[in-house]
Design a protein around this motif. Structure first.
Motif, PDB file in Angstrom:
ATOM      1  N   GLY A 131      96.187  61.204  -3.672  1.00 26.34           N
ATOM      2  CA  GLY A 131      95.479  60.140  -2.968  1.00 26.34           C
ATOM      3  C   GLY A 131      94.446  60.611  -1.965  1.00 26.34           C
ATOM      4  N   GLN A 133      91.737  62.475  -2.371  1.00 29.32           N
ATOM      5  CA  GLN A 133      90.361  62.306  -2.840  1.00 29.32           C
ATOM      6  C   GLN A 133      89.947  60.840  -2.730  1.00 29.32           C
ATOM      7  OE1 GLN A 133      89.417  64.062  -6.596  1.00 29.32           O
ATOM      8  NE2 GLN A 133      87.244  63.726  -6.316  1.00 29.32           N
ATOM      9  N   ARG A 134      90.846  59.911  -3.040  1.00 31.53           N
ATOM     10  CA  ARG A 134      90.525  58.484  -2.873  1.00 31.53           C
ATOM     11  C   ARG A 134      90.228  58.169  -1.420  1.00 31.53           C
ATOM     12  NH1 ARG A 134      94.762  57.859  -6.246  1.00 31.53           N
ATOM     13  NH2 ARG A 134      96.116  57.150  -4.576  1.00 31.53           N
ATOM     14  N   LEU A 137      86.796  59.463  -0.628  1.00 30.51           N
ATOM     15  CA  LEU A 137      85.794  58.599  -1.259  1.00 30.51           C
ATOM     16  C   LEU A 137      85.651  57.278  -0.520  1.00 30.51           C
ATOM     17  CD1 LEU A 137      86.552  59.269  -5.028  1.00 30.51           C
ATOM     18  CD2 LEU A 137      84.537  59.996  -3.739  1.00 30.51           C
ATOM     19  N   SER A 138      86.730  56.802   0.088  1.00 31.29           N
ATOM     20  CA  SER A 138      86.658  55.533   0.811  1.00 31.29           C
ATOM     21  C   SER A 138      85.906  55.661   2.125  1.00 31.29           C
ATOM     22  CB  SER A 138      88.066  54.991   1.067  1.00 31.29           C
ATOM     23  OG  SER A 138      88.717  55.745   2.076  1.00 31.29           O
ATOM     24  N   ALA A 142      80.727  55.076  -2.181  1.00 29.50           N
ATOM     25  CA  ALA A 142      81.376  55.629  -3.369  1.00 29.50           C
ATOM     26  C   ALA A 142      80.525  55.546  -4.631  1.00 29.50           C
ATOM     27  CB  ALA A 142      82.700  54.921  -3.595  1.00 29.50           C
TER      28      ALA A 142
END
Length: 149
Positions: A131, A133-134, A137-138, A142
């Motif tokens: 999680g 990387q998510r 990105l957030s 994105a």
């Protein structure tokens, strides 16, 4: 060892760019994601570019991306670049210099510190926790900007 803000920013930039793959990222985007001054970030990116860690593309659709694969950028190597690998203490002028046992111990500790950091790459940091990387990105935009490669 306490890292300088400069090293912190350099590591954050590389993590951010690694999470975005080959997409170009603007300074303003990275600065906004981390709430970092764009002026400070420009200096860091310039230095990282000279050292080959990042590549820049000029122009309206330009930006920054990693200069080489994240899996080849060792964290210890980056921190030696940004911090140097000088001794933790300065012995110049000390009455005990030459006969003291502290310096070899501190040098050994510094070697161990960098040995651990050398065992990790920027890719490892991005992929280390599920999680993460998510989450990275957030922090920013994105989706690619119009005209960006």
């Amino acid at each position: 060892m306490q890292l300088t803000r400069y090293s912190d920013y350099a590591l954050r930039v590389l993590i951010y760019l690694a999470a975005r793959g080959d997409r170009l990222c603007a300074i303003s985007e990275i600065a906004a994601a981390y709430s970092i001054s764009q002026n400070h970030l420009m200096k860091v990116l310039h230095d990282l570019g000279k050292a080959g860690y990042v590549a820049s593309v000029r122009g309206r659709a330009g930006g920054y991306r990693l200069g080489r694969p994240a899996g080849t950028i060792r964290v210890g190597e980056l921190l030696r670049h940004t911090e140097g690998d000088d001794c933790l203490v300065g012995c110049e002028g000390c009455a005990l210099a030459g006969g003291c046992g502290v310096l070899p111990v501190l040098n050994e500790a510094m070697d161990a510190f960098f040995a651990v950091l050398d065992s990790y790459t920027v890719a490892d940091l991005v992929e280390r926790k599920p999680g993460f990387q998510r989450l990275i990105l957030s922090l920013g935009i994105a989706t690619p900007r119009a005209g960006a490669a």
